[in-house]
Design a protein around this motif. Structure first.
Motif, PDB file in Angstrom:
ATOM      1  N   ASN A   1      24.943   9.818  71.414  1.00 42.20           N
ATOM      2  CA  ASN A   1      24.804   8.411  71.808  1.00 42.20           C
ATOM      3  C   ASN A   1      24.064   7.642  70.710  1.00 42.20           C
ATOM      4  O   ASN A   1      23.686   8.207  69.683  1.00 42.20           O
ATOM      5  N   GLU A   2      23.847   6.337  70.920  1.00 40.95           N
ATOM      6  CA  GLU A   2      23.242   5.516  69.870  1.00 40.95           C
ATOM      7  C   GLU A   2      21.812   5.931  69.540  1.00 40.95           C
ATOM      8  O   GLU A   2      21.387   5.848  68.383  1.00 40.95           O
ATOM      9  N   ASN A   3      21.060   6.414  70.514  1.00 39.21           N
ATOM     10  CA  ASN A   3      19.690   6.865  70.248  1.00 39.21           C
ATOM     11  C   ASN A   3      19.678   8.146  69.402  1.00 39.21           C
ATOM     12  O   ASN A   3      18.869   8.284  68.485  1.00 39.21           O
ATOM     13  N   GLU A   4      20.570   9.057  69.707  1.00 45.27           N
ATOM     14  CA  GLU A   4      20.661  10.290  68.918  1.00 45.27           C
ATOM     15  C   GLU A   4      21.164   9.999  67.509  1.00 45.27           C
ATOM     16  O   GLU A   4      20.753  10.653  66.546  1.00 45.27           O
ATOM     17  N   ALA A   5      22.050   8.990  67.366  1.00 45.88           N
ATOM     18  CA  ALA A   5      22.517   8.586  66.035  1.00 45.88           C
ATOM     19  C   ALA A   5      21.362   8.002  65.225  1.00 45.88           C
ATOM     20  O   ALA A   5      21.251   8.260  64.020  1.00 45.88           O
ATOM     21  N   LEU A   6      20.486   7.240  65.872  1.00 48.01           N
ATOM     22  CA  LEU A   6      19.316   6.687  65.189  1.00 48.01           C
ATOM     23  C   LEU A   6      18.391   7.809  64.718  1.00 48.01           C
ATOM     24  O   LEU A   6      17.894   7.774  63.588  1.00 48.01           O
ATOM     25  N   VAL A   7      18.190   8.824  65.552  1.00 44.86           N
ATOM     26  CA  VAL A   7      17.344   9.956  65.169  1.00 44.86           C
ATOM     27  C   VAL A   7      17.957  10.688  63.969  1.00 44.86           C
ATOM     28  O   VAL A   7      17.252  11.043  63.019  1.00 44.86           O
ATOM     29  N   ALA A   8      19.272  10.891  63.978  1.00 42.85           N
ATOM     30  CA  ALA A   8      19.940  11.567  62.851  1.00 42.85           C
ATOM     31  C   ALA A   8      19.821  10.733  61.578  1.00 42.85           C
ATOM     32  O   ALA A   8      19.602  11.273  60.490  1.00 42.85           O
ATOM     33  N   ALA A   9      19.931   9.403  61.703  1.00 46.35           N
ATOM     34  CA  ALA A   9      19.825   8.527  60.530  1.00 46.35           C
ATOM     35  C   ALA A   9      18.419   8.563  59.950  1.00 46.35           C
ATOM     36  O   ALA A   9      18.236   8.654  58.730  1.00 46.35           O
ATOM     37  N   VAL A  10      17.412   8.491  60.803  1.00 49.63           N
ATOM     38  CA  VAL A  10      16.018   8.509  60.341  1.00 49.63           C
ATOM     39  C   VAL A  10      15.704   9.840  59.666  1.00 49.63           C
ATOM     40  O   VAL A  10      15.058   9.873  58.617  1.00 49.63           O
ATOM     41  N   ALA A  11      16.189  10.939  60.237  1.00 40.01           N
ATOM     42  CA  ALA A  11      15.927  12.258  59.645  1.00 40.01           C
ATOM     43  C   ALA A  11      16.571  12.387  58.267  1.00 40.01           C
ATOM     44  O   ALA A  11      16.023  13.036  57.385  1.00 40.01           O
ATOM     45  N   ASP A  12      17.694  11.741  58.053  1.00 37.52           N
ATOM     46  CA  ASP A  12      18.401  11.857  56.782  1.00 37.52           C
ATOM     47  C   ASP A  12      17.869  10.895  55.723  1.00 37.52           C
ATOM     48  O   ASP A  12      17.962  11.182  54.535  1.00 37.52           O
ATOM     49  N   LEU A  13      17.309   9.752  56.133  1.00 37.38           N
ATOM     50  CA  LEU A  13      16.858   8.751  55.166  1.00 37.38           C
ATOM     51  C   LEU A  13      15.582   9.149  54.445  1.00 37.38           C
ATOM     52  O   LEU A  13      15.436   8.909  53.259  1.00 37.38           O
ATOM     53  N   GLY A  14      14.618   9.672  55.165  1.00 36.38           N
ATOM     54  CA  GLY A  14      13.393  10.100  54.522  1.00 36.38           C
ATOM     55  C   GLY A  14      12.298   9.054  54.470  1.00 36.38           C
ATOM     56  O   GLY A  14      11.305   9.257  53.789  1.00 36.38           O
TER      57      GLY A  14
END
Length: 191
Positions: free
Chosen positions: A90-103
């Motif tokens: 979902n959109e919240n899990e996508a945000l978590v994945a994006a934050v983890a990848d950005l650094g």
């Protein structure tokens, strides 16, 4: 749904499941709802093509055009059904994945659903700003909604001109507070 207003004129409004005007948790409608549309299109298309093929050759309303239209509608139904895959992220899990990848620590963020490819693979587009005030960095991350994999990411220094939104610390001396306001306004003007 259009409901009349005080003057009796009909006004358009969003369906209840898409209206963000309420306060509380929001769940984005799942992509699998396309399967319903696909099944209906397929059934109607097959029925129309079968009825046209079964009709007499001199029938006026059921002719080769209805057969071709029914076949195209059935094919569109198959496509909708195949493209209607359920989200795994979902959109919240996508945000978590994006934050983890950005650094970097994220302040403001926004998620939008898009589709890519011939089979309309659902993809979250996550726009993020760093947590500083004002934000120093921003990024755009594409996250696959079916498996949570980060597909692409772009990061850059924030080119936008922002003003600080956090309140200035209060000074004990009123003269220092006035000097701090002057310095803040000079920074906001770029001088």
């Amino acid at each position: 749904m259009a409901e009349p207003d005080d003057l009796g004129e009909a006004r358009d409004e969003l369906p209840a499941d898409l209206d963000r005007g309420f306060v509380g948790a929001y769940t984005f409608p799942d992509n699998s709802r396309r399967k319903i549309t696909g099944a209906l299109c397929f059934a109607i298309g097959v029925w129309a093509a079968t009825a046209a093929l079964a009709a007499d050759s001199d029938a006026i309303l059921l002719n080769s055009g209805v057969t071709a239209g029914g076949a195209l509608l059935a094919l569109a139904g198959i496509y909708q059904y195949v493209a209607g895959r359920r989200f795994a992220v979902n959109e919240n899990e996508a945000l978590v994945a994006a934050v983890a990848d950005l650094g970097f620590a994220v302040g403001h963020a926004s998620a939008q659903l898009g589709w890519r490819g011939w089979l309309s693979r659902p993809t979250w587009r996550v726009l993020v700003y760093s947590a500083e005030d004002p934000p120093r960095s921003r990024g755009l991350v594409l996250v696959d909604a079916l498996n949570g994999a980060v597909l692409e990411k772009w990061m850059e220094d924030n080119p936008e001109t922002w003003i600080a939104t956090a309140p200035e610390p209060e000074a004990d001396d009123p003269d220092e507070a006035v000097a701090g306001i002057g310095a803040a306004s000079e920074n906001a003007d770029g001088n």
